[in-house]
Design an enzyme around this catalytic site. Structure first.
Site, PDB file in Angstrom:
ATOM      1  N   VAL A  51       0.830  -1.203   0.000  1.00 14.51           N
ATOM      2  CA  VAL A  51       0.000   0.000   0.000  1.00 14.51           C
ATOM      3  C   VAL A  51       0.868   1.258   0.000  1.00 14.51           C
ATOM      4  O   VAL A  51       0.590   2.218  -0.722  1.00 14.51           O
ATOM      5  CB  VAL A  51      -0.961   0.002   1.192  1.00 14.51           C
ATOM      6  CG1 VAL A  51      -1.771   1.292   1.240  1.00 14.51           C
ATOM      7  CG2 VAL A  51      -1.906  -1.206   1.110  1.00 14.51           C
TER       8      VAL A  51
ATOM      9  N   GLY B  76     -11.191  -0.957   1.801  1.00 13.65           N
ATOM     10  CA  GLY B  76     -10.189  -0.598   0.794  1.00 13.65           C
ATOM     11  C   GLY B  76     -10.487   0.742   0.166  1.00 13.65           C
ATOM     12  O   GLY B  76     -10.545   1.774   0.837  1.00 13.65           O
TER      13      GLY B  76
ATOM     14  N   GLY C  79      -5.960  -4.275  -2.046  1.00 15.97           N
ATOM     15  CA  GLY C  79      -5.058  -4.111  -3.178  1.00 15.97           C
ATOM     16  C   GLY C  79      -4.272  -2.821  -3.084  1.00 15.97           C
ATOM     17  O   GLY C  79      -4.653  -1.868  -2.408  1.00 15.97           O
TER      18      GLY C  79
ATOM     19  N   LYS D 263     -12.874  -4.976  10.866  1.00 15.47           N
ATOM     20  CA  LYS D 263     -13.492  -3.946  10.023  1.00 15.47           C
ATOM     21  C   LYS D 263     -14.913  -3.648  10.485  1.00 15.47           C
ATOM     22  O   LYS D 263     -15.342  -2.490  10.498  1.00 15.47           O
ATOM     23  CB  LYS D 263     -13.482  -4.408   8.567  1.00 15.47           C
ATOM     24  CG  LYS D 263     -12.088  -4.507   7.965  1.00 15.47           C
ATOM     25  CD  LYS D 263     -12.099  -5.167   6.603  1.00 15.47           C
ATOM     26  CE  LYS D 263     -10.698  -5.283   6.034  1.00 15.47           C
ATOM     27  NZ  LYS D 263     -10.670  -6.047   4.763  1.00 15.47           N
TER      28      LYS D 263
ATOM     29  N   GLU E 239      -2.476 -14.320   1.969  1.00 12.29           N
ATOM     30  CA  GLU E 239      -1.131 -14.407   2.525  1.00 12.29           C
ATOM     31  C   GLU E 239      -0.705 -15.872   2.639  1.00 12.29           C
ATOM     32  O   GLU E 239      -1.534 -16.795   2.572  1.00 12.29           O
ATOM     33  CB  GLU E 239      -1.100 -13.771   3.917  1.00 12.29           C
ATOM     34  CG  GLU E 239      -1.544 -12.326   3.963  1.00 12.29           C
ATOM     35  CD  GLU E 239      -0.516 -11.373   3.376  1.00 12.29           C
ATOM     36  OE1 GLU E 239       0.655 -11.784   3.215  1.00 12.29           O
ATOM     37  OE2 GLU E 239      -0.888 -10.227   3.068  1.00 12.29           O
TER      38      GLU E 239
ATOM     39  N   ILE F  80     -13.310   1.662  -1.210  1.00 15.77           N
ATOM     40  CA  ILE F  80     -14.725   2.048  -1.135  1.00 15.77           C
ATOM     41  C   ILE F  80     -14.886   3.134  -0.073  1.00 15.77           C
ATOM     42  O   ILE F  80     -14.519   2.927   1.078  1.00 15.77           O
ATOM     43  CB  ILE F  80     -15.605   0.835  -0.760  1.00 15.77           C
ATOM     44  CG1 ILE F  80     -15.426  -0.296  -1.772  1.00 15.77           C
ATOM     45  CG2 ILE F  80     -17.060   1.246  -0.668  1.00 15.77           C
ATOM     46  CD1 ILE F  80     -16.108  -1.585  -1.363  1.00 15.77           C
TER      47      ILE F  80
ATOM     48  N   GLU G 117      -9.995   6.112   6.373  1.00 19.21           N
ATOM     49  CA  GLU G 117     -10.844   5.562   5.312  1.00 19.21           C
ATOM     50  C   GLU G 117     -10.363   4.204   4.820  1.00 19.21           C
ATOM     51  O   GLU G 117     -11.162   3.312   4.537  1.00 19.21           O
ATOM     52  CB  GLU G 117     -10.904   6.534   4.123  1.00 19.21           C
ATOM     53  CG  GLU G 117     -11.809   6.085   2.996  1.00 19.21           C
ATOM     54  CD  GLU G 117     -13.281   6.066   3.408  1.00 19.21           C
ATOM     55  OE1 GLU G 117     -13.848   4.956   3.487  1.00 19.21           O
ATOM     56  OE2 GLU G 117     -13.842   7.148   3.648  1.00 19.21           O
TER      57      GLU G 117
END
Length: 452
Positions: free
Chosen positions: A18, A137, A315, A208, A193, A139, A132
Site C-alpha cells: 500500500v 479498501g 489491493g 473492520k 497471505e 470504497i 478511510e
C-alpha cells in the site's frame, strides 16, 4: 498543522504494497491534486524498518529507517502509518498525536484494539485521525458514514468486507473447487497471505465491522463483541446444496439493530447484533452477485432506505486511493474540522449494548448425514418441533458412496439461536445421524423504510 498552508509535508511510515501505491499517486498525480485542491503534498520521509526494505525506486525518495526523527521533523505536517499491527505502529501513532500531528492510517487491527484511546488522545491534542482505508479498501464507506449518510438512523450495515474469503468462496461456487484448492489459487494470485488465518478465520472482517458499526450506530464496539465464524471449515457440498436451493454462500459481516419494540425515539438504546459468519444469500440479492476479490457493503437507513457500496476492498492502488484522499481531507482542513465536531467516534460514544448471540433470530440451513433407514426423519422433525423450529424446505439425496448415509438438507423458518443450538446437540446425539450436523444462517435483508 496549519490548515492554511498550501504545502503539506508528509512522513510515510511503511512502504510495502500500500505504501508503494501511495508513493505512486503522490509522485504521478502531484500536480493534478494540487490543481484540484490548492494543496501540494510533499513526501518528506519514507520510513522502512531497514535498508533491505528499500523499494526499487528508493533513489528517487527521501528514504529513512528512523521513524522517530521523521515524526519529529518540523517540516512534517501529517504522519501516514502503513506499518500494520498493534506494536510499533501504536508507538509511532501515539507519538505523532502527542506532537499534535494528524495521522492517516489503514490499520484496522490498531483501531479495533486501541481506537478509543487513540481518538481520545487526538482530541486532547487538538488533532485528528483519518482512517478511510481501514475498512473497505478503496470504497468510501467511512466518509459516507461520517457525512452523506449521517441524517439516517441506521437499521443495518452488512456486507462482504474481505476480498480473500470472497475470492475463495467464488472459486468454490463457480468452479466446484474444494476449499484447499481455492485457497491455493488465492495465494498464487496474491489475494491471500502465506498464512491466511486472519482472513479465513473471519477476524479481519470482525475488525473492520468493529470500526464500521461504531460509526454507524454511534456506539463503542470492541472486536470481542462480535460473534465470529470463518470459512476454513466449509464443505463444498454445502455450497452446492445452497445453489440448488437458490442461494450463494458468502462470508458476511453483519451489524443490525434488534427490533424489540418500544419508542422509536429511543433507538440508541436498542441492542445491536454483531456477527461475522458464512451466510446463505439469496441469488436475487445484489450481494450474491459480488464475485472474486470485490467487496460490497449494504446500508439500510430509516430515511434513505437501501444503498450499496461496491468496489475493490483491498489491493495496492485501491487502498492507496483511500489513503491519499484522507491526506487531502486533512490537508484542506475538512477532516480536522469534522473530527472536532462529530461525536460518532469511539472516544465519545457509549459502549454498545450487544444482543446476546443466543437471542439472535435467523433462518437456518441444516445438513444432516442420516442413516438410510425408516423413522429417521421422524426423529429429526420431532427434535426440531420440540425446540420450536419449523421447517421451510427439505432436500434429500440418494445414498452416499459408503452406502450407509444420506444427506438431508433442511431450511427453517425464522428461529432463535439458543433453541437451534439445543436442537443441534440433540441431533448430533442421535445414533442415526453422523455428527456433526452442519448449520449455516440465511440472511433476510431488512425492509426499506421499516420505521420512521
Amino acid at each position: 498543522m496549519q490548515t492554511q498552508k498550501n504545502q503539506i509535508g508528509i512522513a510515510l511510515l511503511g512502504c510495502g504494497i500500500v505504501g508503494g501505491g501511495v508513493v505512486n499517486i503522490l509522485q504521478r498525480q502531484r500536480e493534478v491534486l494540487r490543481q484540484r485542491t490548492g494543496v501540494d503534498l510533499v513526501l518528506r520521509h519514507v520510513v522502512v524498518k531497514g535498508k533491505e526494505d528499500y523499494p526499487p525506486n528508493a533513489a528517487e525518495l527521501p528514504m529513512s529507517t528512523d521513524a522517530n526523527a521523521a515524526i519529529d521533523d518540523e517540516k512534517v505536517d501529517v504522519v501516514v502509518e502503513l506499518i500494520g499491527g498493534t506494536g510499533v505502529a501504536f508507538t509511532f501513532v501515539e507519538k505523532a498525536l502527542k506532537a499534535g500531528k494528524p495521522v492517516v492510517t489503514a490499520n484496522k487491527a490498531l483501531l479495533a484494539a486501541k481506537g478509543p484511546e487513540l481518538f481520545r488522545l487526538a482530541r486532547e491534542k487538538g488533532t485528528c485521525i483519518a482512517f478511510e482505508a481501514s475498512a473497505g479498501g478503496g470504497i468510501p464507506i467511512i466518509d459516507a458514514l461520517q457525512r452523506g449518510l449521517i441524517a439516517n438512523r441506521v437499521d443495518a450495515l452488512l456486507g462482504i468486507v474481505n476480498g480473500t474469503c470472497n475470492f475463495i468462496l467464488s472459486q468454490m461456487t463457480q468452479k466446484g473447487w474444494s476449499y484447499d484448492q481455492a485457497l491455493k489459487e488465492a495465494q498464487a494470485q496474491g489475494f491471500a497471505e502465506a498464512n491466511p488465518t486472519m482472513d479465513v478465520s473471519g477476524r479481519d472482517s470482525a475488525q473492520k465491522l468493529a470500526i464500521l458499526a461504531s460509526l454507524a450506530f454511534n456506539v463503542k464496539v470492541d472486536e470481542a463483541d462480535i460473534h465470529l465464524e470463518g470459512i476454513d471449515k466449509l464443505d463444498a457440498a454445502d455450497l452446492k446444496f445452497a445453489d440448488e436451493l437458490g442461494y450463494v454462500v458468502k462470508l458476511l459481516a453483519i451489524a443490525g439493530r434488534a427490533k424489540i419494540g418500544g419508542d422509536a425515539a429511543k433507538h440508541q438504546a436498542d441492542p445491536v447484533s454483531l456477527r461475522v459468519h458464512p451466510t446463505l444469500v439469496h441469488k436475487s440479492d445484489l450481494l450474491a452477485q459480488v464475485s472474486g476479490s470485490f467487496n460490497a457493503i449494504s446500508f439500510f437507513g430509516h430515511a434513505l432506505g437501501h444503498a450499496l457500496f461496491y468496489g475493490r476492498g483491498a489491493g495496492r492502488m485501491p487502498t492507496a486511493s483511500a489513503v491519499v484522499s484522507d491526506l487531502l481531507g486533512v490537508a484542506m482542513g475538512t477532516t480536522p474540522l469534522a473530527f472536532r465536531q462529530l461525536r460518532i467516534f469511539p472516544d465519545a460514544t457509549p459502549a454498545a449494548r450487544v444482543l446476546p448471540f443466543h437471542e439472535l433470530q435467523s433462518r437456518y440451513y441444516l445438513r444432516l448425514m442420516v442413516k438410510d433407514e425408516p423413522g429417521v426423519m421422524g426423529q429429526v422433525t420431532q427434535i426440531l418441533g420440540r425446540c420450536g423450529i419449523s421447517l421451510s424446505a427439505v432436500l434429500q439425496r440418494e445414498t452416499t458412496d459408503d452406502g450407509q448415509t444420506v444427506p438431508v438438507v433442511i431450511t427453517t423458518h425464522r428461529a432463535t439461536e439458543g433453541p437451534m443450538r439445543a436442537a443441534l446437540a440433540q441431533l448430533n446425539a442421535l445414533a442415526t445421524i453422523q455428527p456433526p450436523a452442519v448449520c449455516l444462517r440465511i440472511i433476510d435483508q431488512p425492509k426499506e423504510f421499516a420505521g420512521g
